[in-house]
Design a protein around this motif. Structure first.
Motif, mmCIF file in Angstrom:
data_model
loop_
_atom_site.group_PDB
_atom_site.id
_atom_site.type_symbol
_atom_site.label_atom_id
_atom_site.label_comp_id
_atom_site.label_asym_id
_atom_site.label_seq_id
_atom_site.Cartn_x
_atom_site.Cartn_y
_atom_site.Cartn_z
ATOM 1 N N LEU A 215 0.767 -1.130 0.090
ATOM 2 C CA LEU A 215 -0.053 -0.079 0.163
ATOM 3 C C LEU A 215 0.796 1.252 -0.029
ATOM 4 O O LEU A 215 0.340 2.289 -0.631
ATOM 5 C CB LEU A 215 -0.915 0.080 1.194
ATOM 6 C CG LEU A 215 -2.068 -1.206 1.306
ATOM 7 C CD1 LEU A 215 -2.968 -1.031 2.528
ATOM 8 C CD2 LEU A 215 -2.875 -0.812 0.089
ATOM 9 N N PHE A 216 2.113 1.121 0.830
ATOM 10 C CA PHE A 216 2.833 2.542 0.663
ATOM 11 C C PHE A 216 3.363 2.629 -0.691
ATOM 12 O O PHE A 216 3.641 3.931 -1.057
ATOM 13 C CB PHE A 216 3.992 2.046 1.571
ATOM 14 C CG PHE A 216 4.996 3.356 1.509
ATOM 15 C CD1 PHE A 216 4.722 4.383 2.081
ATOM 16 C CD2 PHE A 216 6.546 3.032 1.061
ATOM 17 C CE1 PHE A 216 6.104 5.521 1.908
ATOM 18 C CE2 PHE A 216 7.482 3.945 0.686
ATOM 19 C CZ PHE A 216 7.067 5.152 1.324
ATOM 20 N N PHE A 217 3.840 1.626 -1.389
ATOM 21 C CA PHE A 217 4.512 1.841 -2.773
ATOM 22 C C PHE A 217 3.130 2.279 -3.640
ATOM 23 O O PHE A 217 3.499 3.058 -4.529
ATOM 24 C CB PHE A 217 4.913 0.476 -3.298
ATOM 25 C CG PHE A 217 5.946 -0.277 -2.632
ATOM 26 C CD1 PHE A 217 6.963 0.919 -2.013
ATOM 27 C CD2 PHE A 217 6.214 -1.453 -2.176
ATOM 28 C CE1 PHE A 217 8.291 0.402 -1.446
ATOM 29 C CE2 PHE A 217 7.025 -2.053 -1.429
ATOM 30 C CZ PHE A 217 8.299 -1.193 -1.045
ATOM 31 N N VAL B 239 -9.893 3.142 -4.800
ATOM 32 C CA VAL B 239 -9.605 2.761 -3.354
ATOM 33 C C VAL B 239 -10.719 1.730 -2.864
ATOM 34 O O VAL B 239 -10.547 0.753 -2.179
ATOM 35 C CB VAL B 239 -9.019 3.774 -2.258
ATOM 36 C CG1 VAL B 239 -9.025 3.233 -0.954
ATOM 37 C CG2 VAL B 239 -7.948 4.258 -2.775
ATOM 38 N N ILE B 240 -11.941 2.486 -2.902
ATOM 39 C CA ILE B 240 -13.200 1.784 -2.560
ATOM 40 C C ILE B 240 -13.549 0.429 -3.225
ATOM 41 O O ILE B 240 -13.884 -0.590 -2.643
ATOM 42 C CB ILE B 240 -14.276 2.826 -2.661
ATOM 43 C CG1 ILE B 240 -14.322 3.951 -1.975
ATOM 44 C CG2 ILE B 240 -15.895 1.890 -2.439
ATOM 45 C CD1 ILE B 240 -15.410 4.908 -2.371
ATOM 46 N N LEU B 241 -13.118 0.226 -4.553
ATOM 47 C CA LEU B 241 -13.281 -1.001 -5.210
ATOM 48 C C LEU B 241 -12.268 -1.797 -4.707
ATOM 49 O O LEU B 241 -12.433 -3.133 -4.818
ATOM 50 C CB LEU B 241 -13.159 -0.667 -6.721
ATOM 51 C CG LEU B 241 -14.562 0.188 -7.296
ATOM 52 C CD1 LEU B 241 -14.339 0.278 -8.634
ATOM 53 C CD2 LEU B 241 -15.880 -0.626 -6.710
ATOM 54 N N MET B 242 -11.066 -1.465 -4.755
ATOM 55 C CA MET B 242 -10.074 -2.377 -4.346
ATOM 56 C C MET B 242 -10.163 -2.741 -2.774
ATOM 57 O O MET B 242 -9.866 -4.209 -2.660
ATOM 58 C CB MET B 242 -8.931 -1.265 -4.017
ATOM 59 C CG MET B 242 -7.217 -2.121 -3.627
ATOM 60 S SD MET B 242 -6.006 -0.989 -3.251
ATOM 61 C CE MET B 242 -6.426 0.042 -1.716
ATOM 62 N N LEU C 135 -12.337 -7.668 0.560
ATOM 63 C CA LEU C 135 -13.078 -8.378 1.511
ATOM 64 C C LEU C 135 -13.709 -9.474 1.119
ATOM 65 O O LEU C 135 -14.099 -10.244 2.005
ATOM 66 C CB LEU C 135 -13.955 -7.205 1.841
ATOM 67 C CG LEU C 135 -13.312 -5.801 2.755
ATOM 68 C CD1 LEU C 135 -14.415 -4.731 2.908
ATOM 69 C CD2 LEU C 135 -12.742 -6.477 3.941
ATOM 70 N N VAL C 136 -14.026 -9.730 -0.348
ATOM 71 C CA VAL C 136 -15.054 -11.021 -0.565
ATOM 72 C C VAL C 136 -13.792 -12.049 -0.819
ATOM 73 O O VAL C 136 -12.672 -11.983 -1.594
ATOM 74 C CB VAL C 136 -15.464 -10.757 -1.830
ATOM 75 C CG1 VAL C 136 -16.361 -11.811 -2.365
ATOM 76 C CG2 VAL C 136 -16.569 -9.504 -1.721
ATOM 77 N N ASP C 137 -13.929 -13.390 -0.170
ATOM 78 C CA ASP C 137 -13.011 -14.264 -0.088
ATOM 79 C C ASP C 137 -12.773 -14.648 -1.775
ATOM 80 O O ASP C 137 -13.774 -14.871 -2.273
ATOM 81 C CB ASP C 137 -13.659 -15.442 0.476
ATOM 82 C CG ASP C 137 -12.907 -16.532 0.692
ATOM 83 O OD1 ASP C 137 -11.664 -16.493 0.078
ATOM 84 O OD2 ASP C 137 -13.019 -17.606 1.506
ATOM 85 N N MET D 78 -6.228 -0.763 -9.799
ATOM 86 C CA MET D 78 -6.726 -0.966 -8.530
ATOM 87 C C MET D 78 -7.512 -2.248 -8.012
ATOM 88 O O MET D 78 -7.412 -2.624 -6.943
ATOM 89 C CB MET D 78 -7.499 0.298 -8.106
ATOM 90 C CG MET D 78 -6.659 1.763 -8.217
ATOM 91 S SD MET D 78 -5.336 1.859 -7.197
ATOM 92 C CE MET D 78 -6.381 2.520 -5.557
ATOM 93 N N LEU D 79 -8.480 -2.494 -8.819
ATOM 94 C CA LEU D 79 -9.270 -3.772 -8.435
ATOM 95 C C LEU D 79 -8.035 -4.795 -8.448
ATOM 96 O O LEU D 79 -8.259 -5.824 -7.791
ATOM 97 C CB LEU D 79 -10.218 -3.967 -9.609
ATOM 98 C CG LEU D 79 -11.503 -3.314 -9.464
ATOM 99 C CD1 LEU D 79 -12.371 -3.439 -10.783
ATOM 100 C CD2 LEU D 79 -12.442 -3.834 -8.295
#
Length: 394
Positions: A16-18, A60-63, A68-70, A372-373
């Motif tokens: 996430l930092f990169f 970010v929201i979609l990421m 969160l979904v297995d 991002m996805l």
């Protein structure tokens, strides 16, 4: 008993930092690159920067949603997503918006224009990962015949979207699909004999195209290649002789990067970047801004950040004890590696121009959200890998 940590406690924060560093590069470079463009249309200097921040927010929201979904559930949706992707490509083919001679976009009522081929990249990765997981789940004897069956199944899934994207025409995205197909064939564990055959076929194809160009040019230029694609090849081979045509972008981009030298000319001080000499500067040719205004040092820092991000993906793929998760990460690696290499390579004249965005840095909605996805899927794999204690998770 050790307390089980939540998904957010097990995030790969180095990854996430990169990603955050690349976002910073993106906003600064877009702000500098778009200054001359927005002034021509009377827009605010931060117009594209603000839009990019919005795209990052959506991304970010979609990421996080993809994380969160297995990811094991993706197996259940691989076929529906693949069919959806082919359906969207067919809609583009028959009803899509044509811009600059290419039919790649869909405009839905109340929604911004988007490019379905970008999302098809993710659908192809999931479909091929599930296919290879199914194939390799039952061990089979290594043989050339079995390798042919494996490669045939992978091509049967990968070639339809490749062909539909190629006829838009969108050679850049089609080559990304080809890169994903290739990395998945490698992950399927085919023998060196099969890889040698594929290399021979590829070499033979390129050789035959060169022969057709030299001996049957009328047929070659009419049926085998688009005129603008041929112009880009000529400009790549000799940009100085094609400055007034397809080599215009490449020539000025290389001039700007060369002028940056070691430390760059400084933000907003690039002659080529600020003069409007390079079209599509804030999108496909964003690396030219970084090379000119931040110099060799700035460009090197960017490439090192990319390397570290990709290295984290390799580590996640190796440490995952679920082969389906490993294939998902491998597909994402193929997606990002090719785009990074192709975009930077075309900007410095290493490869022909294909119009691919620089991941996480170039301005744009569909491409940024897709990448991002993809990172969200990688984070998903990483988070759940730490829950498995004893071998393969079925």
């Amino acid at each position: 008993m050790q307390e089980r940590k939540s998904a957010f406690q097990q995030l790969d924060y180095s990854l996430l930092f990169f990603l955050f560093v690349l976002m910073c590069f993106s906003l600064v470079a877009i702000y500098s690159a778009s200054t001359s463009t927005v002034e021509q249309y009377g827009m605010a200097p931060t117009h594209y920067v603000r839009l990019q921040i919005i795209w990052f927010g959506i991304g970010v929201i979609l990421m996080l949603g993809a994380m969160l979904v297995d990811y094991d559930l993706f197996k259940n949706f691989s076929i529906p997503l693949y069919i959806l992707g082919l359906g969207l490509l067919l809609v583009v083919h028959f009803f899509g918006d044509e811009i600059n001679g290419a039919q790649r976009w869909i405009t839905a009522p109340g929604l911004p224009r988007f490019q379905p081929s970008e999302f098809v990249k993710i659908f192809v990765i999931i479909a091929l990962a599930h296919l290879i997981y199914t194939i390799t789940k039952v061990p089979k004897e290594k043989s050339f015949k079995n390798d042919l069956l494996v490669v045939g199944k992978i091509l049967a899934v990968g070639l339809p979207p490749f062909a539909l994207i190629l006829v838009q025409p969108d050679l850049g995205t089609a080559l990304v699909i080809a890169a994903i197909i290739f990395i998945m064939i490698l992950m399927a564990g085919v023998t060196f004999r099969m890889l040698g055959l594929m290399a021979a076929l590829g070499t033979g194809f390129i050789g035959s195209m060169v022969w057709m160009h030299n001996n049957h040019f009328a047929f070659f230029s009419t049926y085998l290649i688009e005129p603008h694609q041929l112009s880009r090849i000529y400009s790549w081979l000799d940009p100085g002789a094609n400055i007034g045509a397809a080599g215009y972008q490449l020539y000025h981009a290389m001039q700007g990067i060369g002028a940056g030298q070691l430390y760059g000319t400084g933000l907003f001080e690039g002659v080529k970047a600020q003069s409007g000499a390079i079209p599509e500067l804030h999108t496909d040719f964003i690396f030219a801004v970084i090379g000119e205004e931040f110099g060799f040092v700035g460009a090197t820092v960017l490439i090192v950040v990319y390397f570290l991000l990709l290295y984290r993906l390799v580590i996640i793929a190796f440490t995952c004890n679920n082969t389906f998760g490993t294939y998902l990460v491998a597909g994402t690696l193929g997606l990002l590696v090719f785009q990074i290499f192709q975009n930077i390579g075309m900007t410095v004249g290493l490869v022909p121009i294909t119009g691919l965005a620089l991941p996480f840095v170039s301005y744009g909605g569909s491409a940024l959200i897709t990448n991002m996805l993809a990172i969200g899927i990688v984070l998903n794999v990483n988070v759940r890998t730490k829950h498995y204690m004893f071998g393969e998770e079925e």
